[in-house]
Write a protein that holds these residues in place. Structure first.
Motif, PDB file in Angstrom:
ATOM      1  N   THR A 122       0.814  -1.216   0.000  1.00 51.52           N
ATOM      2  CA  THR A 122       0.000   0.000   0.000  1.00 51.52           C
ATOM      3  C   THR A 122       0.846   1.263   0.000  1.00 51.52           C
ATOM      4  O   THR A 122       0.322   2.364  -0.057  1.00 51.52           O
ATOM      5  CB  THR A 122      -0.915   0.028   1.240  1.00 51.52           C
ATOM      6  OG1 THR A 122      -0.114  -0.041   2.420  1.00 51.52           O
ATOM      7  CG2 THR A 122      -1.876  -1.153   1.216  1.00 51.52           C
ATOM      8  N   LYS A 123       2.150   1.142   0.053  1.00 57.13           N
ATOM      9  CA  LYS A 123       3.032   2.302   0.085  1.00 57.13           C
ATOM     10  C   LYS A 123       3.265   2.828  -1.327  1.00 57.13           C
ATOM     11  O   LYS A 123       3.629   2.091  -2.218  1.00 57.13           O
ATOM     12  CB  LYS A 123       4.378   1.946   0.725  1.00 57.13           C
ATOM     13  CG  LYS A 123       4.274   1.509   2.184  1.00 57.13           C
ATOM     14  CD  LYS A 123       5.659   1.176   2.726  1.00 57.13           C
ATOM     15  CE  LYS A 123       5.588   0.735   4.175  1.00 57.13           C
ATOM     16  NZ  LYS A 123       6.934   0.381   4.708  1.00 57.13           N
ATOM     17  N   ALA A 124       3.049   4.121  -1.517  1.00 50.63           N
ATOM     18  CA  ALA A 124       3.293   4.746  -2.816  1.00 50.63           C
ATOM     19  C   ALA A 124       4.765   5.114  -2.916  1.00 50.63           C
ATOM     20  O   ALA A 124       5.146   6.271  -2.956  1.00 50.63           O
ATOM     21  CB  ALA A 124       2.413   5.970  -2.985  1.00 50.63           C
ATOM     22  N   ASP A 125       5.603   4.118  -2.936  1.00 51.75           N
ATOM     23  CA  ASP A 125       7.047   4.311  -2.917  1.00 51.75           C
ATOM     24  C   ASP A 125       7.623   3.778  -4.219  1.00 51.75           C
ATOM     25  O   ASP A 125       7.494   2.600  -4.529  1.00 51.75           O
ATOM     26  CB  ASP A 125       7.646   3.565  -1.720  1.00 51.75           C
ATOM     27  CG  ASP A 125       9.158   3.768  -1.606  1.00 51.75           C
ATOM     28  OD1 ASP A 125       9.745   4.403  -2.506  1.00 51.75           O
ATOM     29  OD2 ASP A 125       9.730   3.273  -0.624  1.00 51.75           O
ATOM     30  N   GLU A 126       8.260   4.664  -5.012  1.00 54.15           N
ATOM     31  CA  GLU A 126       8.792   4.231  -6.300  1.00 54.15           C
ATOM     32  C   GLU A 126       9.858   3.154  -6.147  1.00 54.15           C
ATOM     33  O   GLU A 126      10.125   2.400  -7.083  1.00 54.15           O
ATOM     34  CB  GLU A 126       9.362   5.424  -7.066  1.00 54.15           C
ATOM     35  CG  GLU A 126      10.598   6.036  -6.471  1.00 54.15           C
ATOM     36  CD  GLU A 126      11.149   7.174  -7.319  1.00 54.15           C
ATOM     37  OE1 GLU A 126      12.269   7.610  -7.042  1.00 54.15           O
ATOM     38  OE2 GLU A 126      10.462   7.611  -8.250  1.00 54.15           O
ATOM     39  N   ASN A 127      10.476   3.053  -4.976  1.00 53.46           N
ATOM     40  CA  ASN A 127      11.477   2.011  -4.765  1.00 53.46           C
ATOM     41  C   ASN A 127      10.850   0.626  -4.741  1.00 53.46           C
ATOM     42  O   ASN A 127      11.548  -0.379  -4.847  1.00 53.46           O
ATOM     43  CB  ASN A 127      12.234   2.268  -3.454  1.00 53.46           C
ATOM     44  CG  ASN A 127      13.113   3.508  -3.538  1.00 53.46           C
ATOM     45  OD1 ASN A 127      13.659   3.820  -4.597  1.00 53.46           O
ATOM     46  ND2 ASN A 127      13.241   4.223  -2.432  1.00 53.46           N
ATOM     47  N   ASN A 128       9.529   0.555  -4.545  1.00 49.46           N
ATOM     48  CA  ASN A 128       8.837  -0.722  -4.568  1.00 49.46           C
ATOM     49  C   ASN A 128       8.283  -1.053  -5.948  1.00 49.46           C
ATOM     50  O   ASN A 128       7.755  -2.147  -6.165  1.00 49.46           O
ATOM     51  CB  ASN A 128       7.671  -0.718  -3.564  1.00 49.46           C
ATOM     52  CG  ASN A 128       8.160  -0.673  -2.128  1.00 49.46           C
ATOM     53  OD1 ASN A 128       9.209  -1.210  -1.803  1.00 49.46           O
ATOM     54  ND2 ASN A 128       7.406   0.000  -1.264  1.00 49.46           N
ATOM     55  N   THR A 129       8.392  -0.114  -6.871  1.00 49.35           N
ATOM     56  CA  THR A 129       7.845  -0.321  -8.204  1.00 49.35           C
ATOM     57  C   THR A 129       8.565  -1.467  -8.910  1.00 49.35           C
ATOM     58  O   THR A 129       9.783  -1.496  -8.988  1.00 49.35           O
ATOM     59  CB  THR A 129       7.992   0.956  -9.055  1.00 49.35           C
ATOM     60  OG1 THR A 129       7.326   2.036  -8.414  1.00 49.35           O
ATOM     61  CG2 THR A 129       7.387   0.744 -10.429  1.00 49.35           C
ATOM     62  N   MET A 130       7.769  -2.405  -9.415  1.00 45.33           N
ATOM     63  CA  MET A 130       8.335  -3.507 -10.176  1.00 45.33           C
ATOM     64  C   MET A 130       8.337  -3.141 -11.660  1.00 45.33           C
ATOM     65  O   MET A 130       7.443  -2.456 -12.143  1.00 45.33           O
ATOM     66  CB  MET A 130       7.514  -4.778  -9.956  1.00 45.33           C
ATOM     67  CG  MET A 130       7.524  -5.292  -8.539  1.00 45.33           C
ATOM     68  SD  MET A 130       6.651  -6.869  -8.376  1.00 45.33           S
ATOM     69  CE  MET A 130       5.024  -6.427  -8.947  1.00 45.33           C
ATOM     70  N   ASN A 131       9.347  -3.580 -12.363  1.00 47.28           N
ATOM     71  CA  ASN A 131       9.467  -3.361 -13.801  1.00 47.28           C
ATOM     72  C   ASN A 131       8.982  -4.608 -14.539  1.00 47.28           C
ATOM     73  O   ASN A 131       9.279  -5.727 -14.115  1.00 47.28           O
ATOM     74  CB  ASN A 131      10.915  -3.112 -14.190  1.00 47.28           C
ATOM     75  CG  ASN A 131      11.537  -2.012 -13.373  1.00 47.28           C
ATOM     76  OD1 ASN A 131      10.903  -1.000 -13.100  1.00 47.28           O
ATOM     77  ND2 ASN A 131      12.779  -2.200 -12.950  1.00 47.28           N
TER      78      ASN A 131
END
Length: 222
Positions: A122-131
């Motif tokens: 639920t965190k809007a953190d770009e570091n968690n964004t999967m490619n």
């Protein structure tokens, strides 16, 4: 057929992309060719060579296999379905569009770049964004998919186009090695969504209307 059934399909697609997602922009030029070695793989419907040290993590289903590169935090999902083109049309409604078109070993591939967050994060953190890079090819009797899912903490640069490290050093060599095969265990896309062929055709017609400009076609009906 009630229009609300299209919502069932689209929600399912969102879930798929959440599990298999992404795009985290980094540098794109001056990439150096790397000798990372390869790992051969073979399924009932395709075979080839992954770049790097990749191991099978799920091979229970004959129409779908999952592999992981633990060092670089990458997962590959390979699968087959009777109509991959229809599935990509559904993806496109969700914003996955403008594929790169390539031909390797006589097979035409559409290559898509997109992004997603981990399923339950639920965190809007770009570091968690999967490619994610989606490679799709439709043959005469069945379609094929390769998903390269790049964890947000991976050391592989993903730029959202064919100039980046993820494509040049990993996806392109993989596609160049792929042999596609006709297989017996090919799921029908309409059955995957619990619909008859006629019902699924109705849903695809709504999508075609939407893509043609009738934006009300996908509005949920009661």
């Amino acid at each position: 057929m009630e229009n609300k059934n299209i919502i069932i399909i689209l929600v399912a697609i969102i879930a798929i992309l959440a599990i298999a997602g992404a795009l985290f922009v980094s540098g794109i030029f001056n990439q150096e060719n790397k000798d990372l070695g390869t790992t051969p793989f073979k399924t009932e419907f395709m075979e080839g060579d992954f770049v790097g040290n990749v191991s099978l993590v799920n091979g229970k289903e004959k129409f779908m296999h999952s592999y992981k590169d633990k060092e670089h935090k990458v997962t590959y999902n390979v699968s087959t379905v009777d109509n991959s083109t229809a599935l990509m049309e559904i993806y496109e409604v969700q914003g996955v569009s403008n594929p790169e078109e390539r031909n390797f070993n006589g097979n035409d591939w559409n290559i898509y770049f997109t992004q997603a967050m981990p399923g339950n994060d639920t965190k809007a953190d770009e570091n968690n964004t999967m490619n994610i890079i989606i490679c799709q090819s439709q043959g005469k009797k069945q379609g094929y998919f390769i998903y390269m899912i790049i964890d947000g903490k991976s050391d592989i640069n993903a730029t959202g186009n064919s100039f980046g490290e993820a494509y040049l050093d990993y996806i392109q060599p993989l596609l160049e090695s792929i042999t596609l095969k006709e297989s017996k265990n090919v799921p029908k896309i309409n059955e995957e969504y619990g619909l008859t062929e006629e019902q699924f055709a109705e849903q695809m017609e709504l999508i075609h209307q939407y893509k043609a400009g009738n934006t009300s076609a996908l509005e949920g009906g009661q």
